[in-house]
Design an enzyme around this catalytic site. Structure first.
Site, mmCIF file in Angstrom:
data_model
loop_
_atom_site.group_PDB
_atom_site.id
_atom_site.type_symbol
_atom_site.label_atom_id
_atom_site.label_comp_id
_atom_site.label_asym_id
_atom_site.label_seq_id
_atom_site.Cartn_x
_atom_site.Cartn_y
_atom_site.Cartn_z
ATOM 1 N N PHE A 119 2.433 82.244 -57.023
ATOM 2 C CA PHE A 119 1.537 82.693 -58.094
ATOM 3 C C PHE A 119 2.332 83.430 -59.158
ATOM 4 O O PHE A 119 3.038 84.390 -58.858
ATOM 5 C CB PHE A 119 0.433 83.610 -57.561
ATOM 6 C CG PHE A 119 -0.521 84.056 -58.631
ATOM 7 C CD1 PHE A 119 -1.558 83.226 -59.043
ATOM 8 C CD2 PHE A 119 -0.361 85.279 -59.266
ATOM 9 C CE1 PHE A 119 -2.420 83.617 -60.062
ATOM 10 C CE2 PHE A 119 -1.221 85.676 -60.288
ATOM 11 C CZ PHE A 119 -2.252 84.845 -60.671
ATOM 12 N N ASP A 145 10.167 87.004 -59.326
ATOM 13 C CA ASP A 145 8.904 87.549 -59.806
ATOM 14 C C ASP A 145 8.533 88.693 -58.867
ATOM 15 O O ASP A 145 8.019 88.477 -57.780
ATOM 16 C CB ASP A 145 7.832 86.451 -59.812
ATOM 17 C CG ASP A 145 6.453 86.980 -60.214
ATOM 18 O OD1 ASP A 145 6.278 88.211 -60.256
ATOM 19 O OD2 ASP A 145 5.549 86.150 -60.463
ATOM 20 N N LYS A 181 2.050 94.935 -62.541
ATOM 21 C CA LYS A 181 1.191 95.662 -61.598
ATOM 22 C C LYS A 181 1.529 97.160 -61.500
ATOM 23 O O LYS A 181 1.177 97.909 -62.402
ATOM 24 C CB LYS A 181 1.220 94.964 -60.239
ATOM 25 C CG LYS A 181 0.533 93.590 -60.307
ATOM 26 C CD LYS A 181 0.010 93.084 -58.989
ATOM 27 C CE LYS A 181 -1.007 91.983 -59.196
ATOM 28 N NZ LYS A 181 -0.428 90.667 -59.499
HETATM 29 C C1 LIG Z 1 -0.425 89.568 -60.445
HETATM 30 C C2 LIG Z 1 0.748 88.698 -60.487
HETATM 31 C C3 LIG Z 1 1.122 88.015 -61.660
HETATM 32 C C4 LIG Z 1 0.304 88.037 -62.908
HETATM 33 O O1 LIG Z 1 0.195 89.296 -63.469
HETATM 34 P P1 LIG Z 1 -0.959 89.578 -64.538
HETATM 35 O O2 LIG Z 1 -0.716 90.988 -64.985
HETATM 36 O O3 LIG Z 1 -2.266 89.409 -63.815
HETATM 37 O O4 LIG Z 1 -0.813 88.592 -65.629
HETATM 38 C C5 LIG Z 1 2.280 87.261 -61.629
HETATM 39 N N1 LIG Z 1 3.043 87.186 -60.532
HETATM 40 C C6 LIG Z 1 2.718 87.830 -59.390
HETATM 41 C C7 LIG Z 1 3.617 87.728 -58.209
HETATM 42 C C8 LIG Z 1 1.555 88.596 -59.330
HETATM 43 O O5 LIG Z 1 1.217 89.208 -58.188
#
Ligand SMILES: *Cc1c(COP(=O)(O)O)cnc(C)c1O
Length: 383
Positions: A128, A213, A242
């Protein structure tokens, strides 16, 4: 409940009005023990004093001089994060998706300059990375493969934790490999240390970039400041979000000096690096950097895991996954949504990332007592 908001998710009718530490309160005054924390965002809990003080002070001083000018909190947070991550450059963004979109752009530009126009980024099944068109294409979330056609091309997928599959997918068009060290939205699936070390060696051997990420795993969530630190590897590009702002919209794209090939005009954004958000980020960074803070995250994570394992054994559920304070419990059946809904009625907020898994992402300063309270409510709900 009818509202004028677009229907993008099934929300309960509850309206939240106040938060304090581990607790959230609705408009009827009902209290909820919060193990979602804005989706692993409020790393210091709801409205923590250092964050409120930093935002209040900065709001009275300067909110946004324009992204085309320097401001002091932007410079201070940039210095702290680059030093902490061992990467030389940073670009501030407003959301994780935007930071990842920037990482994809940077890798494509790097590929065009240094690898004969290579543009493919190998990403992981069930991964994700966000909800923009490119980050959705980079994600491997079930059900997304047919959405919003045509897709942004260039994101071949391989199974997570399969090093040989990555090696087989690398070709002359490959610019980078991108992954979450622990797949959060997939249900907290931990990539092993050997896998990450293997990916670092493999990408180096092929002269391609490794993009971590760390939007969910970074900022202390797994018990180290960044999840990559468990193995000691440094990715070429890393994204944060986050927990970075402790609840406010703040994200970041970090990269090694020689990877930073953006030229003027390639990247930017109206709100990016504004002092109100970066002052919040700086307050969070200072708290997380205090001696003992991350050690306490590890201890709390172990305490949570032990409690969950006992709970699981008592009820015949499965294993506990994850690291630090990013944990999931395998329920072995598709009852997670039901349990989360009943837990909310009982005053406990939990997330079900998969039909058979519950996820636990409390504030990083959650107390052992609060963990005990959570387990008590969960026990009653399941009974
Ligand atoms: C939450 C998340 C995103 C996206 O972040 P947003 O601030 O919602 O755009 C991308 N990568 C990972 C691993 C995430 O947990």
């Amino acid at each position: 409940m009818h509202t004028s908001l677009m229907e993008i998710t099934a929300r309960p009718a509850t309206v939240f009005v106040k938060g304090s530490g581990a607790w959230l309160y609705d408009s009827d005054g009902k209290a909820y023990l919060d193990f979602i924390q804005g989706w692993a965002v409020n790393c210091l809990g709801h409205s923590p004093d250092p964050l409120v003080a930093a935002i209040t002070e900065q709001a009275g001083k300067l909110i946004n001089p324009s992204p085309a000018f320097y401001n002091q909190p932007m410079l201070d947070l940039a210095a702290a994060l680059t030093a902490g991550a061992g990467l030389e450059r940073i670009f501030f963004a407003n959301s994780g998706a935007e930071a990842n979109e920037g990482a994809i752009k940077l890798a494509r530009k790097w590929g065009s300059l240094h690898r004969d126009g290579a543009y493919e980024i190998i990403t992981m099944a069930q991964g994700f990375h966000g909800r923009t068109l490119a980050t959705m294409a980079a994600s491997g979330k079930d059900g997304w493969d047919q959405l919003f056609e045509p897709k942004v091309p260039g994101f071949p997928k391989v199974p997570f934790s399969d090093l040989a599959a990555v090696e087989a997918a690398i070709n002359g068009n490959t610019a980078a490999v991108m992954l979450e060290p622990v797949q959060g939205e997939a249900g907290v699936i931990d990539g092993s240390d050997d896998y990450l070390l293997g990916l670092r060696a493999l990408t180096e051997a092929h002269g391609i970039l490794l993009i971590a990420d760390e939007i969910q795993t970074g900022m202390g969530r797994t018990g180290k400041m960044f999840a990559c630190a468990h193995t000691g590897i440094t990715p070429d590009i890393m994204t944060l979000g986050k927990g970075l702002g402790g609840g406010v919209p703040l994200a970041a794209l970090l990269a090694r000096e020689d990877v930073c090939c953006f030229e003027h005009g390639d990247q930017g954004g109206t709100f990016n690096g504004n002092p109100l958000m970066t002052a919040a980020g700086l307050a969070v960074w200072k708290e997380l950097s205090k001696p003992g803070f991350l050690e306490d995250v590890v201890t709390a994570g172990e305490h949570l895991t032990k409690g969950l394992e006992t709970f699981s054994a008592n009820h015949g559920f499965g294993a506990v996954r994850g690291r630090g304070l990013l944990r999931a419990l395998d329920l072995k059946e598709a009852i997670a949504g039901d349990i989360a809904a009943r837990a909310m009625e009982a005053g406990l907020l939990l997330n079900a990332p998969r039909p058979d898994s519950l996820r636990f992402m409390p504030a990083l300063n959650v107390s052992h007592e609060e963990i005990g309270q959570m387990l008590g409510i969960l026990d009653r709900v399941v009974d």
